[in-house]
Write a protein that holds these residues in place. Structure first.
Motif, mmCIF file in Angstrom:
data_model
loop_
_atom_site.group_PDB
_atom_site.id
_atom_site.type_symbol
_atom_site.label_atom_id
_atom_site.label_comp_id
_atom_site.label_asym_id
_atom_site.label_seq_id
_atom_site.Cartn_x
_atom_site.Cartn_y
_atom_site.Cartn_z
ATOM 1 N N THR A 1 65.753 14.953 48.861
ATOM 2 C CA THR A 1 65.554 15.187 47.437
ATOM 3 C C THR A 1 66.607 14.387 46.673
ATOM 4 N N ALA A 2 66.230 13.859 45.517
ATOM 5 C CA ALA A 2 67.148 13.019 44.753
ATOM 6 C C ALA A 2 66.903 13.187 43.267
ATOM 7 N N ALA A 3 67.985 13.092 42.512
ATOM 8 C CA ALA A 3 67.933 13.088 41.053
ATOM 9 C C ALA A 3 68.705 11.876 40.560
ATOM 10 N N LYS A 4 68.053 11.028 39.736
ATOM 11 C CA LYS A 4 68.669 9.808 39.218
ATOM 12 C C LYS A 4 68.749 9.916 37.692
ATOM 13 N N PHE A 5 69.975 9.911 37.188
ATOM 14 C CA PHE A 5 70.215 10.142 35.766
ATOM 15 C C PHE A 5 70.844 8.902 35.137
ATOM 16 N N GLU A 6 70.316 8.498 33.991
ATOM 17 C CA GLU A 6 70.856 7.370 33.228
ATOM 18 C C GLU A 6 70.955 7.776 31.761
ATOM 19 N N MET A 7 72.099 7.464 31.147
ATOM 20 C CA MET A 7 72.274 7.779 29.727
ATOM 21 C C MET A 7 73.037 6.651 29.041
ATOM 22 N N LYS A 8 72.524 6.199 27.911
ATOM 23 C CA LYS A 8 73.208 5.217 27.089
ATOM 24 C C LYS A 8 74.054 5.974 26.084
ATOM 25 N N LEU A 9 75.365 5.978 26.291
ATOM 26 C CA LEU A 9 76.267 6.751 25.439
ATOM 27 C C LEU A 9 76.401 6.124 24.062
ATOM 28 N N GLN A 10 76.651 4.810 24.043
ATOM 29 C CA GLN A 10 76.741 4.051 22.808
ATOM 30 C C GLN A 10 76.061 2.704 23.034
ATOM 31 N N GLU A 11 76.192 1.827 22.081
ATOM 32 C CA GLU A 11 75.511 0.530 22.188
ATOM 33 C C GLU A 11 75.994 -0.263 23.399
ATOM 34 N N TYR A 12 77.278 -0.130 23.738
ATOM 35 C CA TYR A 12 77.843 -0.947 24.804
ATOM 36 C C TYR A 12 78.312 -0.137 26.008
ATOM 37 N N THR A 13 78.048 1.152 26.053
ATOM 38 C CA THR A 13 78.495 1.980 27.167
ATOM 39 C C THR A 13 77.334 2.795 27.727
ATOM 40 N N SER A 14 77.369 3.045 29.039
ATOM 41 C CA SER A 14 76.316 3.812 29.690
ATOM 42 C C SER A 14 76.893 4.583 30.868
ATOM 43 N N LEU A 15 76.189 5.651 31.262
ATOM 44 C CA LEU A 15 76.599 6.512 32.367
ATOM 45 C C LEU A 15 75.433 6.667 33.327
ATOM 46 N N ASN A 16 75.697 6.495 34.622
ATOM 47 C CA ASN A 16 74.682 6.669 35.659
ATOM 48 C C ASN A 16 75.191 7.680 36.692
ATOM 49 N N ALA A 17 74.291 8.531 37.182
ATOM 50 C CA ALA A 17 74.646 9.504 38.212
ATOM 51 C C ALA A 17 73.440 9.740 39.114
ATOM 52 N N ASP A 18 73.612 9.499 40.413
ATOM 53 C CA ASP A 18 72.571 9.740 41.411
ATOM 54 C C ASP A 18 73.045 10.821 42.373
ATOM 55 N N LEU A 19 72.258 11.874 42.532
ATOM 56 C CA LEU A 19 72.579 12.961 43.450
ATOM 57 C C LEU A 19 71.470 13.037 44.496
ATOM 58 N N THR A 20 71.861 12.899 45.774
ATOM 59 C CA THR A 20 70.895 12.872 46.867
ATOM 60 C C THR A 20 71.269 13.904 47.919
ATOM 61 N N ALA A 21 70.295 14.707 48.336
ATOM 62 C CA ALA A 21 70.498 15.706 49.384
ATOM 63 C C ALA A 21 69.533 15.422 50.531
ATOM 64 N N GLU A 22 70.062 15.432 51.756
ATOM 65 C CA GLU A 22 69.254 15.276 52.965
ATOM 66 C C GLU A 22 69.439 16.523 53.818
ATOM 67 N N THR A 23 68.365 17.280 53.979
ATOM 68 C CA THR A 23 68.405 18.539 54.718
ATOM 69 C C THR A 23 67.660 18.380 56.034
ATOM 70 N N GLY A 24 68.374 18.598 57.140
ATOM 71 C CA GLY A 24 67.765 18.485 58.458
ATOM 72 C C GLY A 24 68.077 19.688 59.321
ATOM 73 N N GLU A 25 67.479 19.751 60.483
ATOM 74 C CA GLU A 25 67.707 20.873 61.388
ATOM 75 C C GLU A 25 69.113 20.841 61.974
ATOM 76 N N ASP A 26 69.637 19.614 62.243
ATOM 77 C CA ASP A 26 70.940 19.486 62.895
ATOM 78 C C ASP A 26 72.090 19.210 61.933
ATOM 79 N N ASN A 27 71.802 18.655 60.754
ATOM 80 C CA ASN A 27 72.875 18.289 59.846
ATOM 81 C C ASN A 27 72.343 18.188 58.425
ATOM 82 N N ASN A 28 73.248 18.385 57.464
ATOM 83 C CA ASN A 28 72.920 18.274 56.044
ATOM 84 C C ASN A 28 73.954 17.396 55.360
ATOM 85 N N THR A 29 73.501 16.585 54.403
ATOM 86 C CA THR A 29 74.420 15.738 53.646
ATOM 87 C C THR A 29 74.107 15.848 52.158
#
Length: 247
Positions: free
Chosen positions: A170-198
């Motif tokens: 599962t993943a969420a990709k966020f982008e925001m233009k704060l001002q004319e010359y500035t921006s913020l990006n944030a990607d959150l990714t989760a991998e769920t498995g039987e043996d391990n999670n990240t």
């Protein structure tokens, strides 16, 4: 009569030229976008050092499809030896439909000093834009996948055995233009498995300096639930880069 025609032609030509090529004319945007960045990094976690990193990203975006490819390289060394060497390759192909898109994705990591030296994840699924505006965009993705992890060699296990796991990504990709010359990006990714999670958080703040040049601060935090003995669960990479964009 000839003189009158000459005067009329001279007066009308500038207006015709102005109509064909207005002074604020710009070339239409290209479907292909490329980003190249390089700079300084700080590592904490399984590696403690500071050195060089680089990143190249290509995006080919059309009405029906979107192709993305990203290559990252991290390298650090102290006075005696190499302390960090990591390479990431991310590929994603998306087919757009009404209200969303189907995608296929591959994530590959080679990390000489990480808790896992080889990580390969192949996944696919469905994504859509939960928020889409001129300043803010939020995309959500979900789908099954397959992950291959090769742990780092230890004294107890000099020849480690690879872990192979079916996962839900599962993943969420966020982008925001704060001002004319500035921006913020944030990607959150989760991998769920039987043996391990990240869980991986990739954030960046970009400030355009002039034209296609920008200064970028990035933070990548990855948490792995199960790691080999002697390894830390959380790895953090902080980067300070100069970025150039081709459009």
């Amino acid at each position: 009569m000839l003189k009158k025609l000459t005067v009329v032609f001279a007066l009308t030509c500038p207006q015709v030229a102005f109509a064909l090529v207005p002074p604020d004319y710009q070339e239409p945007p290209s479907d292909l976008t490329a980003e190249i960045e390089a700079g300084f990094q700080l590592n904490t976690g399984n590696t403690e050092s500071s050195s060089f990193n680089g990143r190249t990203k290509l995006v080919y975006d059309t009405e029906q499809t979107k192709q993305e490819g990203t290559i990252k390289a991290y390298f650090a060394a102290d006075n005696e030896k190499t302390t960090a060497e990591k390479y990431d390759l991310q590929l994603q192909s998306s087919y757009k439909i009404n209200g969303g898109y189907f995608f296929g994705r591959g994530d590959f990591t080679w990390d000489q000093f990480g808790s896992y030296t080889r990580i390969s994840t192949v996944s696919g699924g469905y994504g859509f834009d939960a928020i889409s505006s001129s300043k803010t965009n939020l995309s959500l993705e979900i789908g099954p996948g397959y992950r291959y992890n090769l742990p780092i060699a230890t004294d107890d296990m000099p020849i480690p055995e690879a872990n192979k796991d079916v996962i839900l990504r599962t993943a969420a990709k966020f982008e925001m233009k704060l001002q004319e010359y500035t921006s913020l990006n944030a990607d959150l990714t989760a991998e769920t498995g039987e043996d391990n999670n990240t869980l991986t958080l990739d954030m960046s703040y970009k400030n355009t300096l002039f034209q296609d040049w920008a200064f970028k601060i990035g933070v990548n935090v990855k948490y792995t639930e199960v790691v080999p003995e002697g390894s830390k669960q959380t790895d953090t990479i902080t980067t300070f880069n100069l970025l150039y964009t081709f459009q």
